[in-house]
Design an enzyme around this catalytic site. Structure first.
Site, PDB file in Angstrom:
ATOM      1  N   ASP A 330      13.566 -30.571   2.439  1.00  0.00           N
ATOM      2  CA  ASP A 330      13.601 -30.153   3.847  1.00  0.00           C
ATOM      3  C   ASP A 330      15.022 -29.976   4.368  1.00  0.00           C
ATOM      4  O   ASP A 330      15.971 -30.530   3.822  1.00  0.00           O
ATOM      5  CB  ASP A 330      12.956 -31.239   4.727  1.00  0.00           C
ATOM      6  CG  ASP A 330      11.461 -31.279   4.584  1.00  0.00           C
ATOM      7  OD1 ASP A 330      10.938 -30.637   3.663  1.00  0.00           O
ATOM      8  OD2 ASP A 330      10.820 -31.963   5.406  1.00  0.00           O
ATOM      9  N   HIS A 470      15.423 -34.275   0.812  1.00  0.00           N
ATOM     10  CA  HIS A 470      16.266 -33.412   1.658  1.00  0.00           C
ATOM     11  C   HIS A 470      17.414 -32.859   0.829  1.00  0.00           C
ATOM     12  O   HIS A 470      18.161 -33.641   0.227  1.00  0.00           O
ATOM     13  CB  HIS A 470      16.803 -34.213   2.850  1.00  0.00           C
ATOM     14  CG  HIS A 470      15.725 -34.680   3.779  1.00  0.00           C
ATOM     15  ND1 HIS A 470      15.012 -35.831   3.571  1.00  0.00           N
ATOM     16  CD2 HIS A 470      15.227 -34.126   4.901  1.00  0.00           C
ATOM     17  CE1 HIS A 470      14.114 -35.966   4.539  1.00  0.00           C
ATOM     18  NE2 HIS A 470      14.228 -34.949   5.370  1.00  0.00           N
TER      19      HIS A 470
HETATM   20 NI    NI Z   1      13.445 -32.084   8.841  1.00  0.00          NI
END
Ligand code: NI
Length: 519
Positions: A330, A470
């Site tokens: 993400d 991430h």
């Molecule tokens: Ni996010």
């Protein structure tokens, strides 16, 4: 005798019809070649050459306080240091304000037994490049602060000499000392006209009230546009070569109008612009502009190897039979994403990237690479807004803008959505035509920036899991090679989300947490 005119009319009508048919085809053809052009012009793409995105996120006090920042990283370390400094101040301020809000929250709870729901801080910083050449760089940092229920927006302009790293002021654009007077005068005129757009004399009970309003308005505009540099320190150069001046909230109008910006075409300022700027913004010849574009330093790019990609992984994995796991990333693309793509490629691993529109716009080349190398690209909103809090217009913008951008950057149709913070409700679900992709393994890599901890948590994954990670943290990326080895040793195959759950299960309004949990 009577037949002849009829025949004439017949042939005339036939001729007209043929002309219409021909015109239709000519027009249609013309129209089609026009719409087939990529919607992002070369200028827009080259503007971001050598610019990467640094992103960081923080959640404090049971998610009551949220920070999401991004800032540009360029090839010049001095430029980077200035921007990092500004960003670090913003982060420190967030931490302090979040602490104060939390103190209030806890005290209020102790005293009344109730929750002070607005006792939270939300700090968001993002940026865009306004103008870039080999020599100059003009960035904007947008900061949003929300504390205890009220929000405010700020824009910071950062104008640099890209070679020396020196920060330049607006004054640098002009050769005449009179530039502030000229800007003041032009701004006043535009602002006065602008303020009349939304109001007329008939809105006032008496003419004297209108005159009073005019007087107040004039005074505020005059004060806010006094020919001093600090009144004009926020500016952009638009793609259409306008000087855009951004006035703070309350500077030249009522607070309800928020930040006010006006445009002055650079051609209108030609007589006070410096020779260099005139040349640079090409209020002159076309060919020179072409040269300028080419001067922008190119990012080293390894050509994506299409053939290798087609030939690798020749055994097609079927997740109904084979053991599969999906790795998802993400908040990118970021300055670290290309390194991650290298790792995935070396190991022949397919993943899914939930990207932010705002960062995708800057790292378009990274998005293209994701698609070419066979990863899924999903939508993670334009600038990381909590989608539950948006009105219909805001929601449409966050989703459509991002999906459209990805499709224009990489000719790819986005079919997956991951809401920022994983936050959704029934109301949001009913408005979506894409499935919400959540996760079943969360290594909390944003909280623990520690390769080993993150690796251990991700290595827990079993068949069917969706792993959240991430691609904005180097600690996370450094854990990926070993994670791949660990999970492959368990017999797991890395696949994209669409392969894990099956295209047929990607329906609007569903929530997917792992291969079998489809709600
Ligand atoms: Ni996010």
């Amino acid at each position: 005798m009577s037949k002849e005119p009829k025949i004439n009319i017949f042939y005339t009508l036939l001729a007209i019809l043929l002309i219409f048919i021909a015109a239709y085809f000519v027009y249609n053809n013309f129209f089609q070649t026009k719409t087939e052009e990529p919607s992002l012009s070369i200028v827009e793409r080259t503007k971001y050459d050598n610019i990467r995105v640094y992103t960081q996120e923080n959640k404090l006090n049971d998610d009551r306080s949220l920070l999401h920042i991004s800032y540009p990283i360029s090839e010049n370390d001095d430029v980077n240091r200035v921007i990092e400094g500004i960003s670090q101040d913003f982060i420190s301020e967030f931490e302090r304000v979040a602490r104060e809000q939390e103190e209030f929250y806890q005290n209020y709870k102790k005293d009344t037994g109730q929750e002070a729901v607005s006792s939270r801080a939300e700090y968001v910083q993002h940026f865009d490049v306004s103008f870039a050449s080999s020599k100059y760089l003009l960035f904007h940092i947008y900061q949003y602060r929300s504390t205890g229920g009220t929000g405010s927006d700020d824009v910071i302009s950062l104008f640099f000499d890209r070679q020396s790293g020196k920060r330049l002021s607006l004054a640098y654009l002009f050769s005449s000392d009179k530039y502030l007077e000229v800007l003041a005068e032009k701004s006043r005129k535009i602002l006065e006209e602008k303020s009349l757009e939304s109001i007329s004399m008939s809105d006032f009970e008496k003419e004297s009230h209108y005159e009073e309003w005019l007087k107040m308005r004039d005074e505020q505009i005059r004060e806010g546009t006094e020919p001093r540099l600090e009144n004009f320190n926020s500016f952009e150069i638009s793609d259409e070569n306008d000087l855009v001046i951004i006035f703070d909230k309350y500077q030249v109008g009522p607070g309800s109008d928020g930040v006010i910006s006006i445009k002055i075409p650079l051609t209108d300022l030609a007589d006070i612009l410096s020779e260099e700027m005139k040349d640079l913004f090409n209020i002159v010849e076309e060919e020179k502009q072409e040269e300028k574009k080419e001067e922008i330093p190119k990012v080293e790019e390894s050509e994506p190897d299409l053939e290798a990609d087609k030939n690798s992984g020749n055994k097609k994995i079927n997740c109904r039979v084979d053991k599969c796991v999906a790795l998802t990333f993400d908040d990118g693309p970021s300055v670290y994403t290309d390194e991650l793509l290298d790792i995935l490629k070396e190991n022949d691993v397919k993943a899914t990237f939930f990207v932010l529109g705002r960062s995708a716009k800057i790292q378009g080349d990274t998005i293209e690479r994701m698609v070419i190398e066979g990863h899924d690209v999903g939508n993670h909103s334009f600038d990381h807004k909590d989608l539950r809090t948006l009105n219909e217009e805001g929601l449409a913008f966050q989703i459509k803008e991002t999906s459209d951008l990805i499709s224009s950057l990489a000719n790819y149709k986005v079919k997956l959505l991951r809401p920022p913070y994983g936050a959704y409700n029934e109301d949001l679900l009913s408005k979506l035509d894409m499935p919400l992709i959540l996760w079943s393994i969360d290594p909390e890599d944003w909280k623990d920036r520690d390769r080993d901890i993150v690796l251990a948590r991700m290595s827990e994954a079993r068949a069917g899991d969706i792993i959240l990670a991430h691609d904005i943290y180097p600690t996370t990326i450094s854990a990926i090679p070993e994670l791949i080895r660990n999970l492959k040793a368990k017999g797991l195959n890395f696949v994209s989300i669409s392969d894990l759950v099956g295209e047929e299960n990607l329906k609007g309004g569903t929530v997917i947490r792992n291969q079998s949990i489809i709600l």
